[in-house]
Design a protein around this motif. Structure first.
Motif, PDB file in Angstrom:
ATOM      1  N   CYS A 140       0.838  -1.197   0.000  1.00  0.00           N
ATOM      2  CA  CYS A 140       0.000   0.000   0.000  1.00  0.00           C
ATOM      3  C   CYS A 140       0.874   1.248   0.000  1.00  0.00           C
ATOM      4  N   LYS A 141       0.440   2.258  -0.773  1.00  0.00           N
ATOM      5  CA  LYS A 141       1.212   3.491  -0.916  1.00  0.00           C
ATOM      6  C   LYS A 141       0.571   4.685  -0.224  1.00  0.00           C
ATOM      7  N   ARG A 142      -0.733   4.729  -0.181  1.00  0.00           N
ATOM      8  CA  ARG A 142      -1.431   5.924   0.285  1.00  0.00           C
ATOM      9  C   ARG A 142      -1.518   5.962   1.818  1.00  0.00           C
ATOM     10  N   PRO A 143      -1.261   7.136   2.403  1.00  0.00           N
ATOM     11  CA  PRO A 143      -1.305   7.236   3.878  1.00  0.00           C
ATOM     12  C   PRO A 143      -2.692   6.989   4.477  1.00  0.00           C
ATOM     13  N   CYS A 144      -3.742   7.300   3.721  1.00  0.00           N
ATOM     14  CA  CYS A 144      -5.097   7.062   4.239  1.00  0.00           C
ATOM     15  C   CYS A 144      -5.385   5.573   4.381  1.00  0.00           C
ATOM     16  N   THR A 145      -4.653   4.732   3.659  1.00  0.00           N
ATOM     17  CA  THR A 145      -4.801   3.279   3.775  1.00  0.00           C
ATOM     18  C   THR A 145      -3.839   2.714   4.806  1.00  0.00           C
ATOM     19  N   THR A 146      -2.603   3.184   4.807  1.00  0.00           N
ATOM     20  CA  THR A 146      -1.571   2.627   5.694  1.00  0.00           C
ATOM     21  C   THR A 146      -1.781   3.011   7.159  1.00  0.00           C
ATOM     22  N   GLN A 147      -2.549   4.045   7.442  1.00  0.00           N
ATOM     23  CA  GLN A 147      -2.763   4.435   8.840  1.00  0.00           C
ATOM     24  C   GLN A 147      -3.542   3.394   9.630  1.00  0.00           C
ATOM     25  N   PHE A 148      -4.246   2.489   8.939  1.00  0.00           N
ATOM     26  CA  PHE A 148      -5.010   1.448   9.614  1.00  0.00           C
ATOM     27  C   PHE A 148      -4.261   0.126   9.708  1.00  0.00           C
ATOM     28  N   HIS A 149      -2.997   0.091   9.314  1.00  0.00           N
ATOM     29  CA  HIS A 149      -2.222  -1.149   9.340  1.00  0.00           C
ATOM     30  C   HIS A 149      -1.518  -1.393  10.666  1.00  0.00           C
ATOM     31  N   ASP A 150      -1.710  -0.531  11.635  1.00  0.00           N
ATOM     32  CA  ASP A 150      -1.106  -0.700  12.955  1.00  0.00           C
ATOM     33  C   ASP A 150      -1.884  -1.770  13.718  1.00  0.00           C
ATOM     34  N   SER A 151      -1.155  -2.776  14.249  1.00  0.00           N
ATOM     35  CA  SER A 151      -1.836  -3.871  14.951  1.00  0.00           C
ATOM     36  C   SER A 151      -2.376  -3.435  16.311  1.00  0.00           C
ATOM     37  N   SER A 152      -1.807  -2.382  16.890  1.00  0.00           N
ATOM     38  CA  SER A 152      -2.274  -1.906  18.202  1.00  0.00           C
ATOM     39  C   SER A 152      -3.110  -0.638  18.071  1.00  0.00           C
ATOM     40  N   ILE A 153      -3.834  -0.517  16.978  1.00  0.00           N
ATOM     41  CA  ILE A 153      -4.661   0.673  16.760  1.00  0.00           C
ATOM     42  C   ILE A 153      -5.847   0.651  17.723  1.00  0.00           C
ATOM     43  N   MET A 154      -6.165   1.819  18.268  1.00  0.00           N
ATOM     44  CA  MET A 154      -7.275   1.941  19.222  1.00  0.00           C
ATOM     45  C   MET A 154      -8.128   3.133  18.827  1.00  0.00           C
ATOM     46  N   PHE A 155      -9.438   3.006  19.017  1.00  0.00           N
ATOM     47  CA  PHE A 155     -10.369   4.077  18.721  1.00  0.00           C
ATOM     48  C   PHE A 155     -11.045   4.499  20.016  1.00  0.00           C
ATOM     49  N   LYS A 156     -11.210   5.800  20.185  1.00  0.00           N
ATOM     50  CA  LYS A 156     -11.864   6.302  21.387  1.00  0.00           C
ATOM     51  C   LYS A 156     -13.348   5.970  21.352  1.00  0.00           C
ATOM     52  N   LEU A 157     -13.893   5.676  22.531  1.00  0.00           N
ATOM     53  CA  LEU A 157     -15.328   5.464  22.663  1.00  0.00           C
ATOM     54  C   LEU A 157     -15.899   6.745  23.263  1.00  0.00           C
ATOM     55  N   ASN A 158     -16.410   7.606  22.397  1.00  0.00           N
ATOM     56  CA  ASN A 158     -16.791   8.958  22.819  1.00  0.00           C
ATOM     57  C   ASN A 158     -18.044   8.997  23.681  1.00  0.00           C
ATOM     58  N   HIS A 159     -19.016   8.198  23.358  1.00  0.00           N
ATOM     59  CA  HIS A 159     -20.317   8.343  24.026  1.00  0.00           C
ATOM     60  C   HIS A 159     -20.538   7.152  24.945  1.00  0.00           C
ATOM     61  N   ARG A 160     -19.871   7.159  26.076  1.00  0.00           N
ATOM     62  CA  ARG A 160     -20.051   6.084  27.050  1.00  0.00           C
ATOM     63  C   ARG A 160     -20.913   6.598  28.185  1.00  0.00           C
ATOM     64  N   LEU A 161     -21.960   5.877  28.486  1.00  0.00           N
ATOM     65  CA  LEU A 161     -22.876   6.273  29.544  1.00  0.00           C
ATOM     66  C   LEU A 161     -22.559   5.471  30.798  1.00  0.00           C
ATOM     67  N   SER A 162     -22.370   6.186  31.899  1.00  0.00           N
ATOM     68  CA  SER A 162     -22.153   5.479  33.167  1.00  0.00           C
ATOM     69  C   SER A 162     -23.508   5.069  33.729  1.00  0.00           C
ATOM     70  N   ARG A 163     -23.642   3.814  34.025  1.00  0.00           N
ATOM     71  CA  ARG A 163     -24.897   3.278  34.526  1.00  0.00           C
ATOM     72  C   ARG A 163     -24.989   3.501  36.044  1.00  0.00           C
ATOM     73  N   PRO A 164     -26.183   3.765  36.569  1.00  0.00           N
ATOM     74  CA  PRO A 164     -26.309   3.909  38.031  1.00  0.00           C
ATOM     75  C   PRO A 164     -26.048   2.554  38.726  1.00  0.00           C
ATOM     76  N   SER A 165     -25.490   2.654  39.924  1.00  0.00           N
ATOM     77  CA  SER A 165     -25.119   1.430  40.641  1.00  0.00           C
ATOM     78  C   SER A 165     -26.340   0.673  41.146  1.00  0.00           C
ATOM     79  N   GLU A 166     -27.390   1.396  41.467  1.00  0.00           N
ATOM     80  CA  GLU A 166     -28.611   0.740  41.968  1.00  0.00           C
ATOM     81  C   GLU A 166     -29.835   1.361  41.288  1.00  0.00           C
ATOM     82  N   LYS A 167     -30.948   0.652  41.403  1.00  0.00           N
ATOM     83  CA  LYS A 167     -32.173   1.082  40.753  1.00  0.00           C
ATOM     84  C   LYS A 167     -32.696   2.394  41.330  1.00  0.00           C
TER      85      LYS A 167
END
Length: 170
Positions: A140-167
């Motif tokens: 692969c030559k293009r940077p837009c393709t090669t940026q996903f070839h990292d084996s330890s790639i991680m994506f942020k989880l932006n919308h995480r909702l914290s659940r209440p501990s009790e009802k």
């Protein structure tokens, strides 16, 4: 089954055709072409378009032997696809090399049509796909393709909702 006409997207077809047999040439040469089209009718039409340009065979003096849709063998993991194409712009004809990551070749072709219509205002009818290939990660030559070839790639989880501990804390 009743809603098959609603299915959108690009399909890959293999169209086989030849010149009509005549007394002069009783067994004409058979030509096979792989095309991307919305349906089989458009694939047949594109076949005759390319045949009239390359081999001087028109629809009037030719016949189609078969039309088959080609499906991906393994659409379960992501592959790198390379595309060589040409397109007509307002100023002339341009050659291009593009790379995409997708599960299927038809998905990569859809990405290519979307990108060219957005970046270059090229319509589907103006684009001719010359060649496609599945390529390895190191090719692969293009940077837009090669940026996903990292084996330890991680994506942020932006919308995480914290659940209440009790009802009672809802």
């Amino acid at each position: 089954k009743a809603y098959t006409y609603l299915r959108m997207g690009v399909h890959q077809y293999e169209v086989v055709g030849r010149h009509k047999p005549s007394e002069k040439n009783p067994s004409p040469q058979v030509y096979r072409m792989k095309l991307f089209a919305d349906n089989s009718v458009v694939a047949r039409s594109r076949f005759w378009y390319y045949m009239s340009l390359m081999k001087k065979v028109k629809r009037a003096n030719g016949e189609i032997v078969s039309v088959k849709e080609i499906f991906e063998k393994n659409p379960n993991h992501v592959k790198n696809y390379a595309m060589w194409l040409r397109y007509d712009s307002r100023s002339g004809t341009h050659n291009m090399y593009k790379e995409y990551r997708d599960l299927t070749l038809t998905g990569a072709v859809e990405q290519m049509y979307e990108e060219l219509s957005g970046r270059h205002r090229a319509r589907k009818a103006c684009i001719q796909i010359v060649r496609t290939a599945t390529i390895k990660a190191e090719d692969c030559k293009r940077p837009c393709t090669t940026q996903f070839h990292d084996s330890s790639i991680m994506f942020k989880l932006n919308h995480r909702l914290s659940r209440p501990s009790e009802k009672k804390y809802r």
